[in-house]
Scaffold this motif. Sequence first.
Motif, mmCIF file in Angstrom:
data_model
loop_
_atom_site.group_PDB
_atom_site.id
_atom_site.type_symbol
_atom_site.label_atom_id
_atom_site.label_comp_id
_atom_site.label_asym_id
_atom_site.label_seq_id
_atom_site.Cartn_x
_atom_site.Cartn_y
_atom_site.Cartn_z
ATOM 1 N N PHE A 159 1.224 3.777 6.766
ATOM 2 C CA PHE A 159 0.556 4.490 5.682
ATOM 3 C C PHE A 159 0.010 3.593 4.575
ATOM 4 N N LEU A 160 0.590 2.407 4.404
ATOM 5 C CA LEU A 160 0.110 1.495 3.359
ATOM 6 C C LEU A 160 -0.699 0.342 3.933
ATOM 7 N N GLY A 161 -0.707 0.225 5.249
ATOM 8 C CA GLY A 161 -1.482 -0.832 5.887
ATOM 9 C C GLY A 161 -0.929 -2.221 5.649
ATOM 10 N N GLU A 162 0.373 -2.328 5.380
ATOM 11 C CA GLU A 162 0.967 -3.639 5.120
ATOM 12 C C GLU A 162 1.127 -4.432 6.415
ATOM 13 N N ARG A 163 0.878 -5.708 6.325
ATOM 14 C CA ARG A 163 1.024 -6.617 7.455
ATOM 15 C C ARG A 163 1.703 -7.895 6.966
ATOM 16 N N VAL B 105 12.985 6.198 3.424
ATOM 17 C CA VAL B 105 11.834 6.864 2.806
ATOM 18 C C VAL B 105 11.816 6.580 1.305
ATOM 19 N N GLN B 106 12.992 6.494 0.686
ATOM 20 C CA GLN B 106 13.055 6.171 -0.743
ATOM 21 C C GLN B 106 12.367 4.845 -1.039
ATOM 22 N N ALA B 107 12.655 3.831 -0.230
ATOM 23 C CA ALA B 107 12.054 2.521 -0.453
ATOM 24 C C ALA B 107 10.538 2.585 -0.269
ATOM 25 N N TYR B 108 10.087 3.375 0.704
ATOM 26 C CA TYR B 108 8.642 3.533 0.900
ATOM 27 C C TYR B 108 8.005 4.167 -0.333
ATOM 28 N N PHE B 109 8.609 5.241 -0.838
ATOM 29 C CA PHE B 109 8.063 5.901 -2.021
ATOM 30 C C PHE B 109 8.152 5.003 -3.253
ATOM 31 N N MET B 110 9.178 4.155 -3.295
ATOM 32 C CA MET B 110 9.311 3.221 -4.409
ATOM 33 C C MET B 110 8.108 2.285 -4.457
ATOM 34 N N LYS B 111 7.688 1.830 -3.279
ATOM 35 C CA LYS B 111 6.506 0.980 -3.207
ATOM 36 C C LYS B 111 5.238 1.769 -3.498
ATOM 37 N N SER B 112 5.108 2.932 -2.863
ATOM 38 C CA SER B 112 3.916 3.745 -3.032
ATOM 39 C C SER B 112 3.739 4.189 -4.478
ATOM 40 N N TYR C 138 5.542 -5.900 -6.940
ATOM 41 C CA TYR C 138 4.763 -7.114 -6.704
ATOM 42 C C TYR C 138 4.748 -7.564 -5.245
ATOM 43 N N GLY C 139 5.695 -7.100 -4.444
ATOM 44 C CA GLY C 139 5.783 -7.572 -3.067
ATOM 45 C C GLY C 139 5.553 -6.468 -2.062
ATOM 46 N N LYS C 140 5.349 -6.853 -0.824
ATOM 47 C CA LYS C 140 5.160 -5.886 0.253
ATOM 48 C C LYS C 140 6.497 -5.261 0.634
ATOM 49 N N ALA C 141 6.475 -3.961 0.866
ATOM 50 C CA ALA C 141 7.703 -3.248 1.207
ATOM 51 C C ALA C 141 8.304 -3.753 2.508
#
Length: 311
Positions: free
Chosen positions: A120-124, A171-178, A243-246
């Motif tokens: 969903f965030l396109g992180e690589r 999911v919490q960590a994902y929403f924290m980043k989003s 500041y960083g990628k999840a």
Amino acid sequence: MNAVPSPSGRAWLLNALITVVLWGFWGAFSSLSPEHGFPETLVYCVWALTMIPPAFIALRIGGGRLDRSPRAIAYGMAVGLLGAGGQMVLFYAVTRGPAYLIFPIISLSPLVTIVMSFAFLGERTGKLGIVGIVLALIALPIFNYSPADGGSTSGAIWFFLALIVMLCWGVQAYFMKSANNYMSAEGIFFYMMIAGLLLVPVAWVLTDRSQPINWGWDGPALAAGIQVLNAIGALTLVFAFRYGKAIIVAPLSNAGAPLATAIISLIALGVMPGMLKVVGLLLALAASVLLAIEPDAADETAESELEPSTI
């Protein structure tokens, strides 16, 4: 917010390492309060209260303005309720099944974060990051596997409860980043604090009062001194996600914290880990190093578009 570049491309790493160290000390000493007769459910209540000072201090340092838009409130409360709600489910899970199997399952929560951030965030990430992530995901269940813990079982309900906790925290960590894409890190933590306080009555009701409760200094006061480390670590974790990628921050913090706990326990408490824990420690160490030096770990969007703020 102003488009001010971060003074350092490693701001995520600084905050992640602070989290690792603080959670390392918290993990090493967190069992002291329950061992002195202060139930874990009440430890949760104390932890929720220790979130208040860092939440207000961070908000003041960040300018004192709290985003009250419906989107900000939804994101902030989602992060807080997923974390605190997962803890409530965990309280029940450990009464229904073996802790030595429950905690390894829960420790795989970064896998949920990685999959969601990738999709969903396109992180690589690069090759070093991939190897580090894999090593961290292998190390986490090893760290949390303790056959001696035993535990009663009740059908398969404990397994589904463990999966719920894993999903909640992943999911919490994902929403924290989003959420960092739409609101300040200080605001996210403030709403996390509110959510944690909302579930205090639940923890209070879940407390077993058939056993004596230690209300002395080595009860709630000791718990507060230990849990404030958890609270501040959670705050710096929010900044690490900012500041960083999840896909990097989640496995690094989850593998690094037990690594720090093992080292601190060995030095301060003289607790020697077993052979299996040593293997996990070495894997976590390798994973942490690889994730820390991964050149693609910083979030370019956060670096270029968000105003820097490091706690």
